[in-house]
Design an enzyme around this catalytic site. Structure first.
Site, short mmCIF file in Angstrom:
data_model
loop_
_atom_site.label_atom_id
_atom_site.label_comp_id
_atom_site.label_asym_id
_atom_site.label_seq_id
_atom_site.Cartn_x
_atom_site.Cartn_y
_atom_site.Cartn_z
CB ILE A 155 -0.96 -0.01 1.22
CG1 ILE A 155 -1.96 -1.16 1.07
CG2 ILE A 155 -1.70 1.32 1.33
CD1 ILE A 155 -2.78 -1.46 2.33
CB THR A 232 -5.46 4.35 5.55
OG1 THR A 232 -4.16 4.17 4.96
CG2 THR A 232 -6.02 5.70 5.18
NE ARG A 234 -5.52 -3.90 11.26
CZ ARG A 234 -6.00 -3.93 10.02
NH1 ARG A 234 -6.33 -2.81 9.41
NH2 ARG A 234 -6.17 -5.08 9.39
CG ASP A 258 -10.38 3.97 6.67
OD1 ASP A 258 -11.55 4.39 6.57
OD2 ASP A 258 -10.04 2.80 6.35
CD GLU A 263 -11.09 -0.09 13.39
OE1 GLU A 263 -10.39 0.88 13.06
OE2 GLU A 263 -11.37 -1.02 12.62
CG HIS A 295 -11.30 -0.33 8.98
ND1 HIS A 295 -10.56 -0.75 10.05
CD2 HIS A 295 -10.66 -0.83 7.88
CE1 HIS A 295 -9.53 -1.47 9.63
NE2 HIS A 295 -9.58 -1.53 8.30
CD GLN A 296 -15.46 5.22 3.41
OE1 GLN A 296 -16.24 5.74 4.20
NE2 GLN A 296 -15.55 5.40 2.10
CG PHE A 298 -11.69 -2.89 3.22
CD1 PHE A 298 -12.06 -2.13 4.31
CD2 PHE A 298 -12.55 -3.89 2.78
CE1 PHE A 298 -13.26 -2.37 4.97
CE2 PHE A 298 -13.76 -4.13 3.43
CZ PHE A 298 -14.12 -3.36 4.53
P1 NAD Z 1 2.70 -4.97 3.59
O1 NAD Z 1 3.02 -6.13 4.45
O2 NAD Z 1 2.80 -5.11 2.11
O3 NAD Z 1 3.61 -3.72 4.01
C1 NAD Z 1 3.86 -3.37 5.34
C2 NAD Z 1 5.23 -2.71 5.36
O4 NAD Z 1 5.46 -2.25 6.70
C3 NAD Z 1 6.38 -3.66 4.99
O5 NAD Z 1 7.21 -3.06 4.01
C4 NAD Z 1 7.10 -3.86 6.32
O6 NAD Z 1 8.51 -4.06 6.14
C5 NAD Z 1 6.81 -2.54 7.01
N1 NAD Z 1 7.01 -2.62 8.45
C6 NAD Z 1 6.80 -3.65 9.28
N2 NAD Z 1 7.12 -3.31 10.55
C7 NAD Z 1 7.55 -2.02 10.49
C8 NAD Z 1 8.04 -1.12 11.46
N3 NAD Z 1 8.19 -1.48 12.76
N4 NAD Z 1 8.39 0.12 11.06
C9 NAD Z 1 8.26 0.48 9.76
N5 NAD Z 1 7.82 -0.33 8.78
C10 NAD Z 1 7.48 -1.57 9.15
O7 NAD Z 1 1.25 -4.50 4.02
P2 NAD Z 1 0.20 -3.63 3.17
O8 NAD Z 1 -0.64 -4.53 2.35
O9 NAD Z 1 0.92 -2.49 2.54
O10 NAD Z 1 -0.72 -3.08 4.36
C11 NAD Z 1 -0.22 -2.17 5.31
C12 NAD Z 1 -1.20 -2.08 6.46
O11 NAD Z 1 -2.42 -1.48 5.99
C13 NAD Z 1 -1.66 -3.43 7.01
O12 NAD Z 1 -0.79 -3.86 8.03
C14 NAD Z 1 -3.04 -3.17 7.55
O13 NAD Z 1 -2.93 -2.91 8.93
C15 NAD Z 1 -3.47 -1.90 6.82
N6 NAD Z 1 -4.68 -2.09 6.01
C16 NAD Z 1 -5.72 -1.25 6.19
C17 NAD Z 1 -6.86 -1.38 5.41
C18 NAD Z 1 -8.04 -0.45 5.55
O14 NAD Z 1 -9.12 -0.74 5.02
N7 NAD Z 1 -7.91 0.68 6.22
C19 NAD Z 1 -6.93 -2.41 4.47
C20 NAD Z 1 -5.82 -3.24 4.29
C21 NAD Z 1 -4.68 -3.08 5.07
#
Ligand code: NAD
Length: 341
Positions: A155, A232, A234, A258, A263, A295-296, A298
């Site tokens: 993301i 967006t 957690r 988000d 929540e 939380h929308q 996604f």
């Molecule tokens: P991903 O696993 O592809 O990327 C996460 C990145 O964070 C990785 O590059 C990882 O190395 C890095 N990371 C891990 N620990 C870290 C730290 N301590 N400091 C800095 N970076 C660190 O995940 P993604 O698919 O990009 O998703 C990211 C986050 O988005 C998910 O963990 C989830 O919580 C959140 N999310 C939210 C929604 C929503 O609807 N709001 C939907 C999907 C995911």
């Protein structure tokens, strides 16, 4: 496989039933969240299919396991709502949907940035009331502004790609910098530098023991006055009380959320006729420069279809072989280093 689906909304049912024509699992849909109190619903189901605000602590998992549950299939990428150690001890497998549409979340992130900056939410209401005054609606050019992205995974990278198109300078912090990000012109820096140099900070790392309250009083003290903070990812990444204090001192100029730490008591439900007792959440809503969505990020057609298909495919893989490529396992606990880095 006989599967109890918790936290079912009408859209979940519609997309899961459509995808299931290919997989033929026996799906039973339950509206309640899975918590300790509702565990009885899942008794006797080999698979419990859950979402982010279901709470799979050790006690809940124990009851499910005693009823024969062997597989926990979460319809999410994040898995901080599941006690992975507890599941492992009980011999349960946990599978997730690692990617369903990073574009959905990245595009929503950009929506929050643009809306907050250009005050589109306020302009919408004004114009409908015949108020065409521009006072209080001034924004800033994104071009040449510095954006700090924490977490350059799927993301975060897409957020960076879109912002590059706006002409932003891109900084990032990640435990594992990628050549792909560097190729995009992202400069990896340590956390203090990201905090001190960014006009906009956007969070895209997972919630882990190390990232819990990553944005706390100390981190906020390093940020530019008037910084825009976007989350967006957690809710637990942010110490909400510290953020409220920083909104009151004007340290934070814009806040786009988000996700919210508490929540699970609020989001995904229509509470418009209820009294919301969460004073911290209610305080957030009083600031004109705070924009919250429930939380929308996604929530696009593509994402929901992918979630349904991958979830059912995960269940099939487990059923056929007992293993699944999208399995998540507990990692050894690493205490958070209190110095910011
Ligand atoms: P991903 O696993 O592809 O990327 C996460 C990145 O964070 C990785 O590059 C990882 O190395 C890095 N990371 C891990 N620990 C870290 C730290 N301590 N400091 C800095 N970076 C660190 O995940 P993604 O698919 O990009 O998703 C990211 C986050 O988005 C998910 O963990 C989830 O919580 C959140 N999310 C939210 C929604 C929503 O609807 N709001 C939907 C999907 C995911």
């Amino acid at each position: 496989m006989k599967t109890a689906i918790f936290s079912t909304k009408s859209y979940d049912r519609k997309f899961l039933e459509a995808a299931n024509t290919k997989y033929n699992h026996e799906l039973l849909f339950f509206e309640p969240r899975l918590t300790y109190d509702t565990t009885a619903l899942g008794m006797g189901f080999p698979c419990a299919c859950v979402f982010i605000n279901d709470l799979l602590d050790k006690q809940t998992l124990q009851i499910l396991a005693s009823g024969g549950t062997k597989l926990i299939a979460t319809r999410s990428a994040g898995f901080n709502h599941i006690d992975l150690n507890g599941a492992a001890e009980l011999g349960m497998t946990v599978v997730r949907v690692p990617a369903y549409s990073p574009y959905a979340v990245a595009e929503h992130t950009i929506g929050l940035i643009l809306t907050l900056n250009r005050k589109i939410h306020r302009a919408y209401n004004r114009v409908r009331e015949g108020n065409f005054s521009l006072d209080g609606l001034m924004g800033f050019d994104l071009h040449n502004r510095t954006v700090g992205i924490i977490g350059t995974g799927k993301i975060g990278l897409i957020v960076a790609q879109i912002l590059k198109g706006f002409g932003c300078n891109l900084l990032a912090y990640d435990l594992y910098p990628t050549p792909e990000s560097e190729g995009l012109g992202i400069k990896y820096v340590d956390l203090p530098e990201l905090f001190t140099s960014s006009d906009i900070i956007s969070l895209h790392c997972p919630l882990t023991p190390q990232t819990q309250h990553l944005i706390d009083k100390e981190a906020l003290s390093l940020m530019k006055p008037g910084v825009m903070l976007i989350n967006t990812s957690r809710g637990g990444l942010i110490d909400t009380q510290a953020v409220i204090d920083a909104l009151k001192t004007r340290k934070i100029g814009y806040l786009g959320l988000d996700v919210y730490e508490q929540e699970s008591e609020l989001f995904f439900e229509d509470l418009s006729d209820e009294v919301i007792e969460d004073d911290i959440f209610q305080r957030l809503l009083t600031f004109p420069n705070v924009l919250i969505t429930g939380h929308q990020a996604f929530f696009t057609e593509e994402a929901i279809a992918n979630i349904a298909d991958t979830t059912l495919s995960n269940i099939t893989e487990f059923e056929l072989g007992g293993a699944c490529a999208n399995e998540v396992r507990a990692k050894p606990f690493v205490a958070r280093d209190n110095s910011i880095q």
